[in-house]
Motif scaffolding. Structure first.
Motif, PDB file in Angstrom:
ATOM      1  N   ARG B  34       0.826  -1.211   0.000  1.00 36.26           N
ATOM      2  CA  ARG B  34       0.000   0.000   0.000  1.00 36.26           C
ATOM      3  C   ARG B  34       0.857   1.257   0.000  1.00 36.26           C
ATOM      4  O   ARG B  34       0.523   2.245  -0.652  1.00 36.26           O
ATOM      5  N   TRP B  35       1.951   1.227   0.755  1.00 33.01           N
ATOM      6  CA  TRP B  35       2.845   2.398   0.764  1.00 33.01           C
ATOM      7  C   TRP B  35       3.392   2.643  -0.647  1.00 33.01           C
ATOM      8  O   TRP B  35       3.379   3.771  -1.157  1.00 33.01           O
ATOM      9  N   ALA B  38       0.771   3.998  -3.006  1.00 24.49           N
ATOM     10  CA  ALA B  38       0.398   5.387  -2.711  1.00 24.49           C
ATOM     11  C   ALA B  38       1.454   6.365  -3.213  1.00 24.49           C
ATOM     12  O   ALA B  38       1.120   7.410  -3.782  1.00 24.49           O
ATOM     13  N   VAL B  39       2.720   6.059  -3.012  1.00 29.18           N
ATOM     14  CA  VAL B  39       3.743   7.040  -3.370  1.00 29.18           C
ATOM     15  C   VAL B  39       4.039   7.043  -4.871  1.00 29.18           C
ATOM     16  O   VAL B  39       4.529   8.048  -5.387  1.00 29.18           O
ATOM     17  N   TYR B  40       3.748   5.945  -5.551  1.00 23.94           N
ATOM     18  CA  TYR B  40       3.956   5.933  -7.008  1.00 23.94           C
ATOM     19  C   TYR B  40       2.719   6.367  -7.787  1.00 23.94           C
ATOM     20  O   TYR B  40       2.790   6.568  -8.993  1.00 23.94           O
ATOM     21  N   TYR B  41       1.575   6.505  -7.139  1.00 22.71           N
ATOM     22  CA  TYR B  41       0.337   6.870  -7.821  1.00 22.71           C
ATOM     23  C   TYR B  41       0.570   8.069  -8.751  1.00 22.71           C
ATOM     24  O   TYR B  41       1.269   8.992  -8.352  1.00 22.71           O
ATOM     25  N   PRO B  44       1.908   2.547 -11.583  1.00 22.79           N
ATOM     26  CA  PRO B  44       2.146   1.433 -10.652  1.00 22.79           C
ATOM     27  C   PRO B  44       3.554   1.486 -10.105  1.00 22.79           C
ATOM     28  O   PRO B  44       4.462   2.010 -10.770  1.00 22.79           O
ATOM     29  N   PRO B  46       7.261  -0.187  -8.902  1.00 19.58           N
ATOM     30  CA  PRO B  46       8.081  -1.251  -9.508  1.00 19.58           C
ATOM     31  C   PRO B  46       7.468  -2.630  -9.252  1.00 19.58           C
ATOM     32  O   PRO B  46       6.868  -2.880  -8.201  1.00 19.58           O
ATOM     33  N   TYR B  49       7.053  -4.885  -5.964  1.00 16.04           N
ATOM     34  CA  TYR B  49       6.117  -4.586  -4.884  1.00 16.04           C
ATOM     35  C   TYR B  49       4.774  -5.299  -5.074  1.00 16.04           C
ATOM     36  O   TYR B  49       4.063  -5.547  -4.104  1.00 16.04           O
ATOM     37  N   LEU B  64      12.186   2.588   1.169  1.00 13.99           N
ATOM     38  CA  LEU B  64      13.046   3.131   2.229  1.00 13.99           C
ATOM     39  C   LEU B  64      12.320   4.149   3.095  1.00 13.99           C
ATOM     40  O   LEU B  64      12.588   4.283   4.286  1.00 13.99           O
ATOM     41  N   ASP B  65      11.401   4.896   2.493  1.00 15.85           N
ATOM     42  CA  ASP B  65      10.780   6.006   3.224  1.00 15.85           C
ATOM     43  C   ASP B  65       9.529   5.573   3.989  1.00 15.85           C
ATOM     44  O   ASP B  65       8.850   6.427   4.573  1.00 15.85           O
ATOM     45  N   ALA B  70       3.174   5.174  11.530  1.00 13.72           N
ATOM     46  CA  ALA B  70       2.246   6.246  11.174  1.00 13.72           C
ATOM     47  C   ALA B  70       0.898   6.103  11.882  1.00 13.72           C
ATOM     48  O   ALA B  70       0.366   7.075  12.409  1.00 13.72           O
TER      49      ALA B  70
END
Lengths: 148, 175
Positions: B34-35, B38-41, B44, B46, B49, B64-65, B70
């Motif tokens: 999910r992370w 969300a960050v590549y939205y 898709p 790589p 994942y 990494l981030d 959270a």
């Protein structure tokens, strides 16, 4: 400084002066809400125009953490499994606004050989908006896998 | 450089002392996917994942981030030194109260930047992460905005095997 040929790296891709391929995203609620959902970042300034205006911005604005995430994405898409990011730093100078086109890119500023034979790349890495303003200047170091 | 008197002796004494110790719930493959999504939205992430076989084959690692704290921490270590302070201090990110020290009377703040060093130890499904923060350094500066206190806080994550994952240093500028 010793230059080392990296397996599977295309010529010049990791040389000094090379460009980090741009990672481009549109800022706005579709991206911010998804990030808020994974990072529990439900803050009014990132969701509500009125709250953004109260904070002195034209409306709701994006998270610095998402710019940070996109910097990681840019390096990951470029390097893949040929190496890894080992250092990243940046300053958040101005936030992304709705509709902004945010580009993460950079240049290779240095290249050296580590003790284990791997290659260390120093990068200038930044976020810029559609006007070319650097909204989050930064730097990074990438360690490429040693040659076989 | 002229001393500005922003760093009291009791503040200097807490540099390097740990606070904010927390332990994560075990990281799941779903947390990782999910992370990444969300960050590549809207593109898709790589392929690794989303590969349904990656977890079983030990190839699934977290971006990494990722923040594994959270939503919640499984445990936080009680801190007997901590005390409540006026919300004005919290609003500018004051942390000294976590170590039993009154924060300085500086009520404006800027984010001075973020620096992270990654060790190469990756977060994988099942990992339990421990987080610990210290005040790494105080610096006094003079600027056109007046006397400023720069506080570097360093947060280190380690996994269940005691391997260091990363250290993130944030600079808080109060003035």
């Amino acid at each position: 400084m010793t230059d080392v040929q990296t397996p599977a790296a295309s010529a010049g891709e990791f040389e000094v002066g090379a460009t980090v391929p741009p990672f481009v995203r549109t800022a706005g609620l579709h991206a911010w809400n998804r990030y808020a959902a994974v990072n529990y970042e439900f803050v009014d300034i990132h969701m509500d125009d009125e709250a953004g205006r109260a904070a002195g911005m034209p409306g709701a604005f994006g998270m610095g953490n998402l710019i940070w995430a996109w910097m990681h994405c840019a390096v990951e898409q470029w390097v893949g499994d040929r190496g890894r990011l080992e250092h990243l730093e940046c300053r958040f100078k101005s936030p992304a606004l709705k509709g902004d086109t945010i580009t993460i890119t950079g240049t290779v500023t240095g290249r050296s050989t580590a003790d284990d034979g791997g290659v260390l790349l120093d990068l200038e890495l930044w976020s810029e908006n559609q006007t070319g303003t650097r909204t989050a200047p930064g730097s990074a170091r990438v360690r490429l896998q040693p040659a076989d | 450089m002229r001393e500005l008197g922003l760093v009291r002796p009791d503040m200097a004494a807490i540099v390097g002392q740990p606070y904010g110790i927390a332990v994560s719930y075990p990281v799941t493959a779903s947390d990782i996917r999910r992370w990444a999504i969300a960050v590549y939205y809207p593109e898709p992430p790589p392929a690794a994942y989303l590969d349904p076989d990656a977890e079983a084959q030990g190839r699934l690692v977290a971006p990494l981030d990722i923040s594994v704290f959270a939503w919640a921490a499984a445990r936080t270590e009680p801190n007997e030194k901590a005390f409540e302070v006026d919300p004005r201090y919290k609003a500018v990110g004051a942390m000294e109260q976590n170590l039993g020290v009154q924060p300085p009377d500086l009520f404006r703040a800027l984010n001075g930047g973020l620096v992270v060093d990654y060790t190469g130890v990756r977060i994988r499904p099942g990992d339990v992460v421990r987080s610990e923060t210290v005040i790494a350094r105080y610096q006094e500066k003079e600027s056109r905005l007046g006397a400023m206190l720069v506080t570097d806080t360093a947060t280190t994550w380690t996994n269940q095997d005691g391997e260091r994952i990363k250290t993130a240093t944030m600079s808080l500028i109060r003035y």
